[in-house]
Write an enzyme that holds these catalytic residues in place. Structure first.
Site, PDB file in Angstrom:
ATOM      1  N   ALA A  10       0.885  -1.159   0.000  1.00  0.00           N
ATOM      2  CA  ALA A  10       0.000   0.000   0.000  1.00  0.00           C
ATOM      3  C   ALA A  10       0.923   1.208   0.000  1.00  0.00           C
ATOM      4  CB  ALA A  10      -0.879  -0.025   1.243  1.00  0.00           C
ATOM      5  N   ALA A  40       3.315  -5.850  -7.949  1.00  0.00           N
ATOM      6  CA  ALA A  40       1.952  -5.423  -8.278  1.00  0.00           C
ATOM      7  C   ALA A  40       1.952  -4.479  -9.484  1.00  0.00           C
ATOM      8  CB  ALA A  40       1.311  -4.736  -7.068  1.00  0.00           C
ATOM      9  N   ASN A 182      17.857  -0.747 -15.229  1.00  0.00           N
ATOM     10  CA  ASN A 182      18.060   0.614 -15.723  1.00  0.00           C
ATOM     11  C   ASN A 182      19.547   0.944 -15.562  1.00  0.00           C
ATOM     12  OD1 ASN A 182      18.480   1.313 -13.042  1.00  0.00           O
ATOM     13  ND2 ASN A 182      16.523   2.351 -12.785  1.00  0.00           N
ATOM     14  N   ALA A 247       7.676   4.474 -11.893  1.00  0.00           N
ATOM     15  CA  ALA A 247       7.080   3.280 -12.488  1.00  0.00           C
ATOM     16  C   ALA A 247       7.276   3.153 -13.998  1.00  0.00           C
ATOM     17  CB  ALA A 247       5.589   3.155 -12.156  1.00  0.00           C
ATOM     18  N   ALA A 248       8.140   3.991 -14.590  1.00  0.00           N
ATOM     19  CA  ALA A 248       8.428   3.811 -16.024  1.00  0.00           C
ATOM     20  C   ALA A 248       9.020   2.417 -16.249  1.00  0.00           C
ATOM     21  CB  ALA A 248       9.395   4.887 -16.516  1.00  0.00           C
ATOM     22  N   GLY A 249       9.940   2.025 -15.365  1.00  0.00           N
ATOM     23  CA  GLY A 249      10.572   0.715 -15.508  1.00  0.00           C
ATOM     24  C   GLY A 249       9.574  -0.425 -15.331  1.00  0.00           C
ATOM     25  N   ASP A 250       8.636  -0.272 -14.384  1.00  0.00           N
ATOM     26  CA  ASP A 250       7.614  -1.311 -14.182  1.00  0.00           C
ATOM     27  C   ASP A 250       6.682  -1.393 -15.391  1.00  0.00           C
ATOM     28  OD1 ASP A 250       8.631  -1.961 -11.704  1.00  0.00           O
ATOM     29  OD2 ASP A 250       7.287  -0.609 -10.627  1.00  0.00           O
TER      30      ASP A 250
HETATM   31  P1  ADP Z   1      13.348   3.021 -14.495  1.00  0.00           P
HETATM   32  O1  ADP Z   1      12.010   3.641 -14.246  1.00  0.00           O
HETATM   33  O2  ADP Z   1      13.459   1.619 -13.991  1.00  0.00           O
HETATM   34  O3  ADP Z   1      14.507   3.892 -14.100  1.00  0.00           O
HETATM   35  P2  ADP Z   1      13.737   3.890 -17.246  1.00  0.00           P
HETATM   36  O4  ADP Z   1      13.706   5.293 -16.725  1.00  0.00           O
HETATM   37  O5  ADP Z   1      14.948   3.477 -17.994  1.00  0.00           O
HETATM   38  O6  ADP Z   1      13.454   2.827 -16.092  1.00  0.00           O
HETATM   39  O7  ADP Z   1      12.439   3.729 -18.170  1.00  0.00           O
HETATM   40  C1  ADP Z   1      12.089   2.540 -18.816  1.00  0.00           C
HETATM   41  C2  ADP Z   1      11.726   2.822 -20.263  1.00  0.00           C
HETATM   42  O8  ADP Z   1      10.645   3.774 -20.298  1.00  0.00           O
HETATM   43  C3  ADP Z   1      12.863   3.455 -21.070  1.00  0.00           C
HETATM   44  O9  ADP Z   1      13.612   2.439 -21.720  1.00  0.00           O
HETATM   45  C4  ADP Z   1      12.125   4.315 -22.082  1.00  0.00           C
HETATM   46  O10 ADP Z   1      11.783   3.579 -23.223  1.00  0.00           O
HETATM   47  C5  ADP Z   1      10.851   4.725 -21.336  1.00  0.00           C
HETATM   48  N1  ADP Z   1      11.068   6.053 -20.756  1.00  0.00           N
HETATM   49  C6  ADP Z   1      11.446   6.360 -19.482  1.00  0.00           C
HETATM   50  N2  ADP Z   1      11.590   7.697 -19.318  1.00  0.00           N
HETATM   51  C7  ADP Z   1      11.293   8.256 -20.512  1.00  0.00           C
HETATM   52  C8  ADP Z   1      11.253   9.605 -21.011  1.00  0.00           C
HETATM   53  N3  ADP Z   1      11.575  10.650 -20.225  1.00  0.00           N
HETATM   54  N4  ADP Z   1      10.898   9.787 -22.305  1.00  0.00           N
HETATM   55  C9  ADP Z   1      10.589   8.747 -23.107  1.00  0.00           C
HETATM   56  N5  ADP Z   1      10.610   7.466 -22.706  1.00  0.00           N
HETATM   57  C10 ADP Z   1      10.965   7.216 -21.436  1.00  0.00           C
END
Ligand code: ADP
Length: 302
Positions: A10, A40, A182, A247-250
């Site tokens: 949570a 999750a 990453n 959460a971009a990586g997730d």
């Molecule tokens: P984490 O969140 O684990 O640090 P990343 O930042 O590398 O992972 O993001 C994972 C993927 O999401 C990247 O490979 C990319 O394709 C996309 N991404 C993340 N940040 C951006 C951004 N600022 N602009 C465009 N794509 C992004």
């Protein structure tokens, strides 16, 4: 389908103009309580990416468990493999200031109770319906390592997101089909400081040398570097205007897993993951920011 083995929390987030100094109290502007945890989040990303998705994890018997289970159900994650244990549901306590700077305390609680036996049982239960196993490192290392081995033996494609980064025993790497660190995780694990494509390629070689079939280093706005013994390939990012990169990586890993489970070729699956990662940065928060397949397809076809 996709089987995710990982953490459930949570996430309690307090927003204030600035973070308090040690011992100080400040007034907040807002507080949110949402589903979180890398397991999750990746399960939600995979389910929103269109794959039947099971999450193997542990919650407690407390009010937080109802909130996290409701969150998983609302996004279509199947919860038959989630155990309710005696411990309390894990909590991430997050504070964010007006500039977006944050600090976080994650307390695993029930997530520490996820056991090797539970994982084995769940792999047996869904192996006929799943082809991809997604793993991260917010559960006990021993359990994650065992899941990789058991998943590979069951014929699943094991995708390991080594986050938060920690060193793993050498014997785990040959069970990993795809590793998705990453830049900072790749740096921590390999000792190669990843700052550009050339250093990312050297870090990828570290994983391949240890038996991983495919290293996929994510580079934020610089996209991703895909390295197999046959081919090294850079995928540029989809241009977006990020507001919160949480959460971009997730999103990347969950969407990649859903695409692979759907039988798409690896390059298309990588593009799906990257588009999902890019879209996740355009909305605030973690699980609420994860895009569905329609949004991902739209960005890819722009
Ligand atoms: P984490 O969140 O684990 O640090 P990343 O930042 O590398 O992972 O993001 C994972 C993927 O999401 C990247 O490979 C990319 O394709 C996309 N991404 C993340 N940040 C951006 C951004 N600022 N602009 C465009 N794509 C992004």
């Amino acid at each position: 389908g996709v089987l995710v083995v990982g953490s459930i929390t949570a996430d309690v987030t307090a927003f204030s103009r600035r973070l308090p100094h040690r011992g100080e109290t400040v007034l907040g502007d807002d507080v949110t309580l949402v589903l979180g945890g890398k397991g999750a989040n990746q399960a939600v990303a995979a389910a929103r990416g269109g794959a039947p998705t099971w999450l193997v994890g542990c919650v407690g018997k407390d009010p937080f468990s109802e909130i996290v289970l409701a969150g998983l159900h609302s996004h279509g994650v199947v919860s038959t493999e989630i155990r309710t244990v005696g411990n309390r549901t894990g909590v991430a306590h997050i504070r964010v200031d007006a500039s977006g700077e944050n600090d976080i305390v994650i307390t695993p609680l029930a997530n520490s109770d996820l056991s090797v036996d539970m994982v084995e049982e769940s792999i047996r239960a869904v192996r006929d319906r799943a082809s991809v196993l997604l793993l991260q490192l917010e559960i006990r290392t021993e359990v994650a390592c065992h899941a990789a081995e058991a998943g590979a033996h069951a014929g699943l494609t094991v995708v390991l997101d080594p986050a938060p980064a920690q060193s793993l025993p050498d014997r785990v790497w040959p069970h990993v089909a795809i590793v998705t660190p990453n830049e900072s995780e790749a740096t921590a694990l390999t000792g190669v400081e990843v700052v550009d494509l050339e250093s990312a390629e050297r870090a990828a070689a570290w994983f391949l040398d240890r038996g991983v079939r495919h290293a996929l280093i994510t580079l934020g706005a610089a996209g991703a570097l895909s390295v197999t013994p046959e081919q090294t390939r850079h995928f540029p990012a989809y241009p977006v205007n990020p507001v919160d990169t949480t959460a971009a990586g997730d999103a990347f890993t969950g969407s990649l897993g859903a695409a692979l489970a759907g039988g798409l070729d690896t390059a298309t699956a990588i593009r799906r993951g990257m588009a999902a990662g890019a879209l996740a940065t355009t909305r605030p928060g973690a699980s609420p920011s994860l895009p569905d397949r329609e949004a991902v397809d739209e960005l890819i076809n722009l």
